[in-house]
Scaffold this motif. Structure first.
Motif, PDB file in Angstrom:
ATOM      1  N   GLY A  36      10.727  -8.883  54.581  1.00  0.00           N
ATOM      2  CA  GLY A  36      10.696 -10.271  54.141  1.00  0.00           C
ATOM      3  C   GLY A  36      10.091 -11.222  55.162  1.00  0.00           C
ATOM      4  O   GLY A  36       9.400 -12.177  54.800  1.00  0.00           O
ATOM      5  N   ASN A  37      10.339 -10.985  56.438  1.00  0.00           N
ATOM      6  CA  ASN A  37       9.778 -11.870  57.468  1.00  0.00           C
ATOM      7  C   ASN A  37       8.255 -11.794  57.495  1.00  0.00           C
ATOM      8  O   ASN A  37       7.581 -12.795  57.774  1.00  0.00           O
ATOM      9  N   THR A  38       7.707 -10.609  57.218  1.00  0.00           N
ATOM     10  CA  THR A  38       6.253 -10.476  57.160  1.00  0.00           C
ATOM     11  C   THR A  38       5.690 -11.275  55.990  1.00  0.00           C
ATOM     12  O   THR A  38       4.643 -11.925  56.110  1.00  0.00           O
ATOM     13  N   ILE A  39       6.384 -11.239  54.857  1.00  0.00           N
ATOM     14  CA  ILE A  39       5.949 -12.040  53.698  1.00  0.00           C
ATOM     15  C   ILE A  39       5.964 -13.524  54.051  1.00  0.00           C
ATOM     16  O   ILE A  39       5.015 -14.263  53.748  1.00  0.00           O
ATOM     17  N   ARG A  40       7.034 -13.969  54.700  1.00  0.00           N
ATOM     18  CA  ARG A  40       7.121 -15.382  55.089  1.00  0.00           C
ATOM     19  C   ARG A  40       5.989 -15.746  56.047  1.00  0.00           C
ATOM     20  O   ARG A  40       5.429 -16.850  55.957  1.00  0.00           O
ATOM     21  N   ARG A  41       5.665 -14.840  56.950  1.00  0.00           N
ATOM     22  CA  ARG A  41       4.571 -15.087  57.902  1.00  0.00           C
ATOM     23  C   ARG A  41       3.237 -15.222  57.178  1.00  0.00           C
ATOM     24  O   ARG A  41       2.438 -16.110  57.479  1.00  0.00           O
ATOM     25  N   ILE A  42       2.984 -14.339  56.197  1.00  0.00           N
ATOM     26  CA  ILE A  42       1.726 -14.384  55.452  1.00  0.00           C
ATOM     27  C   ILE A  42       1.625 -15.679  54.656  1.00  0.00           C
ATOM     28  O   ILE A  42       0.588 -16.358  54.670  1.00  0.00           O
ATOM     29  N   VAL A  43       2.696 -16.031  53.968  1.00  0.00           N
ATOM     30  CA  VAL A  43       2.684 -17.246  53.146  1.00  0.00           C
ATOM     31  C   VAL A  43       2.492 -18.477  54.022  1.00  0.00           C
ATOM     32  O   VAL A  43       1.727 -19.395  53.676  1.00  0.00           O
ATOM     33  N   ALA A  44       3.155 -18.523  55.170  1.00  0.00           N
ATOM     34  CA  ALA A  44       3.002 -19.665  56.074  1.00  0.00           C
ATOM     35  C   ALA A  44       1.572 -19.764  56.592  1.00  0.00           C
ATOM     36  O   ALA A  44       0.994 -20.854  56.681  1.00  0.00           O
ATOM     37  N   ALA A  45       0.981 -18.614  56.941  1.00  0.00           N
ATOM     38  CA  ALA A  45      -0.379 -18.598  57.475  1.00  0.00           C
ATOM     39  C   ALA A  45      -1.403 -19.018  56.420  1.00  0.00           C
ATOM     40  O   ALA A  45      -2.489 -19.490  56.761  1.00  0.00           O
ATOM     41  N   ALA A  46      -1.066 -18.846  55.137  1.00  0.00           N
ATOM     42  CA  ALA A  46      -1.986 -19.214  54.062  1.00  0.00           C
ATOM     43  C   ALA A  46      -2.105 -20.720  53.874  1.00  0.00           C
ATOM     44  O   ALA A  46      -3.063 -21.198  53.250  1.00  0.00           O
ATOM     45  N   LYS A  47      -1.125 -21.479  54.388  1.00  0.00           N
ATOM     46  CA  LYS A  47      -1.160 -22.948  54.342  1.00  0.00           C
ATOM     47  C   LYS A  47      -1.418 -23.461  52.924  1.00  0.00           C
ATOM     48  O   LYS A  47      -2.376 -24.195  52.663  1.00  0.00           O
ATOM     49  N   LEU A  48      -0.544 -23.055  52.030  1.00  0.00           N
ATOM     50  CA  LEU A  48      -0.694 -23.414  50.625  1.00  0.00           C
ATOM     51  C   LEU A  48      -0.143 -24.805  50.337  1.00  0.00           C
ATOM     52  O   LEU A  48       0.878 -25.215  50.888  1.00  0.00           O
ATOM     53  N   ASP A  49      -0.818 -25.496  49.447  1.00  0.00           N
ATOM     54  CA  ASP A  49      -0.316 -26.764  48.943  1.00  0.00           C
ATOM     55  C   ASP A  49       0.636 -26.468  47.778  1.00  0.00           C
ATOM     56  O   ASP A  49       0.345 -25.585  46.956  1.00  0.00           O
ATOM     57  N   PRO A  50       1.757 -27.171  47.678  1.00  0.00           N
ATOM     58  CA  PRO A  50       2.723 -26.891  46.602  1.00  0.00           C
ATOM     59  C   PRO A  50       2.150 -27.003  45.201  1.00  0.00           C
ATOM     60  O   PRO A  50       2.694 -26.427  44.253  1.00  0.00           O
ATOM     61  N   GLY A  51       1.052 -27.712  45.035  1.00  0.00           N
ATOM     62  CA  GLY A  51       0.469 -27.877  43.706  1.00  0.00           C
ATOM     63  C   GLY A  51      -0.602 -26.869  43.356  1.00  0.00           C
ATOM     64  O   GLY A  51      -1.187 -26.933  42.275  1.00  0.00           O
ATOM     65  N   GLU A  52      -0.852 -25.904  44.222  1.00  0.00           N
ATOM     66  CA  GLU A  52      -1.960 -24.976  44.023  1.00  0.00           C
ATOM     67  C   GLU A  52      -1.659 -23.838  43.057  1.00  0.00           C
ATOM     68  O   GLU A  52      -0.510 -23.417  42.896  1.00  0.00           O
ATOM     69  N   THR A  53      -2.735 -23.338  42.444  1.00  0.00           N
ATOM     70  CA  THR A  53      -2.693 -22.075  41.717  1.00  0.00           C
ATOM     71  C   THR A  53      -3.270 -21.012  42.642  1.00  0.00           C
ATOM     72  O   THR A  53      -4.385 -21.134  43.126  1.00  0.00           O
ATOM     73  N   VAL A  54      -2.454 -19.985  42.896  1.00  0.00           N
ATOM     74  CA  VAL A  54      -2.832 -18.940  43.849  1.00  0.00           C
ATOM     75  C   VAL A  54      -3.177 -17.661  43.096  1.00  0.00           C
ATOM     76  O   VAL A  54      -2.452 -17.241  42.184  1.00  0.00           O
ATOM     77  N   LEU A  55      -4.277 -17.047  43.481  1.00  0.00           N
ATOM     78  CA  LEU A  55      -4.682 -15.755  42.945  1.00  0.00           C
ATOM     79  C   LEU A  55      -4.203 -14.665  43.896  1.00  0.00           C
ATOM     80  O   LEU A  55      -4.479 -14.713  45.099  1.00  0.00           O
ATOM     81  N   GLU A  56      -3.477 -13.686  43.359  1.00  0.00           N
ATOM     82  CA  GLU A  56      -3.050 -12.528  44.134  1.00  0.00           C
ATOM     83  C   GLU A  56      -3.685 -11.281  43.531  1.00  0.00           C
ATOM     84  O   GLU A  56      -3.601 -11.064  42.323  1.00  0.00           O
ATOM     85  N   VAL A  57      -4.313 -10.480  44.358  1.00  0.00           N
ATOM     86  CA  VAL A  57      -4.928  -9.237  43.909  1.00  0.00           C
ATOM     87  C   VAL A  57      -4.091  -8.070  44.414  1.00  0.00           C
ATOM     88  O   VAL A  57      -3.763  -8.004  45.596  1.00  0.00           O
ATOM     89  N   GLY A  58      -3.733  -7.166  43.501  1.00  0.00           N
ATOM     90  CA  GLY A  58      -2.945  -6.003  43.896  1.00  0.00           C
ATOM     91  C   GLY A  58      -1.523  -6.346  44.266  1.00  0.00           C
ATOM     92  O   GLY A  58      -1.068  -6.004  45.372  1.00  0.00           O
TER      93      GLY A  58
END
Length: 301
Positions: A36-58
């Motif tokens: 879970g900490n790795t997931i949190r690290r990836i999401v934080a590094a992505a710097k997403l805006d709360p209003g965005e539509t995100v594409l996830e592949v695989g």
């Protein structure tokens, strides 16, 4: 203090896989994140805006999907494996019931998807090692709505995507990625956060899109020059571009007109240099002729 939302751990992932009768396959490049900490690290590094539509592949079994649903307005996931795809909506409904309406699943090969019902503004993905570069370039080509993103790939591939002119690992992926924007290495992920654990580390690559270079040459024409320039790395550009130009003298003339030394090699040139060469293609050759546009499928040589 509010507890962080549950993210799938090793026990959850193995239970989901057992329920499906799934064993990760090398063919599909399946290495599921179990930390879970790795997931949190990836999401934080992505710097997403709360209003965005995100594409996830695989998305696989949904490890990263849940983290993305916590950070973005909507997640569109493309999954090629029907068995895994069938389980994903159930996983979202179990762990993020309030986000069911914000999750969309597309059962398809990402390399064949050219449009989506909701244009994504970001891509965040743990990409299979064997198709990482083609997928990144395909998405950037067909989804101009993508403004930024973060992908996890084989560490060596991450280095190559982010490489700059003059580096020993600078090549076709580096230059073609630079057509679309800026790529930078955003971190390294160890092997023990995956199941099964890969033999090599993974790298995070962040990108920001910018407008392609202004040119009267098409993307395919520029990419044809790039492919030819790196087909045999030890050759000078005069020799490497001979086939593309219709002979050594024609290649030299095009290079001189573009302000590039005929004795230079492809690994020393930036994307702007390849654009100028494409603009000065010999007039006797039809537009777009030369090496085929690989779209990045040329690997890491």
């Amino acid at each position: 203090m509010t507890e962080p939302a549950h993210l799938l751990g090793a026990a959850d992932i193995r239970a989901l896989a057992e329920d499906l009768g799934v064993r990760p396959t090398k063919t599909l490049g399946q290495n599921f994140v179990i930390d879970g900490n790795t997931i949190r690290r990836i999401v934080a590094a992505a710097k997403l805006d709360p209003g965005e539509t995100v594409l996830e592949v695989g998305p696989g079994l949904g490890s990263l999907t849940l983290g993305l649903l916590d950070a973005a307005a909507r997640v569109v996931a493309i999954e090629i494996d029907p068995l895994l795809a069938g389980k994903l909506p159930e996983t979202v409904a179990r762990w993020r019931p309030d986000a069911v309406g914000r999750f969309e699943l597309v059962l398809a090969d990402a390399l064949k998807v050219t449009s989506l019902s909701t244009p994504p503004s970001a891509v965040v993905a743990n990409l299979p090692y064997n198709v990482a570069v083609p997928v990144v370039l395909h998405l950037l080509e067909h989804f101009p709505s993508l403004r930024h993103g973060l992908v996890m790939v084989q560490d060596e591939v991450a280095d190559r995507l982010a490489a700059q002119p003059g580096s020993k690992i600078y090549g076709v992926p580096s230059v073609k990625a630079a057509w679309y924007g800026t790529m930078r290495k955003a971190g390294v992920i160890g092997t023990n956060v995956f199941w099964p654990a890969p033999r090599i580390h993974s790298g995070l690559v962040a990108f920001e899109r910018r407008e392609p270079p202004r040119t009267d040459a098409s993307r395919a024409e520029v990419f044809a020059v790039i492919d030819a320039a790196f087909a045999q790395r030890r050759k000078t550009l005069r020799a490497a571009l001979s086939g593309w130009a219709g002979g050594g003298p024609a290649a030299e003339a095009a290079l001189v007109a573009a302000g590039v030394a005929p004795s230079a090699r492809g690994e020393t040139l930036a994307i702007a240099d390849f654009v100028r060469i494409a603009e000065h293609r010999p007039a006797a050759r039809p537009a777009g002729s030369g090496a085929p546009d690989s779209g990045g499928a040329e690997t890491l040589g």
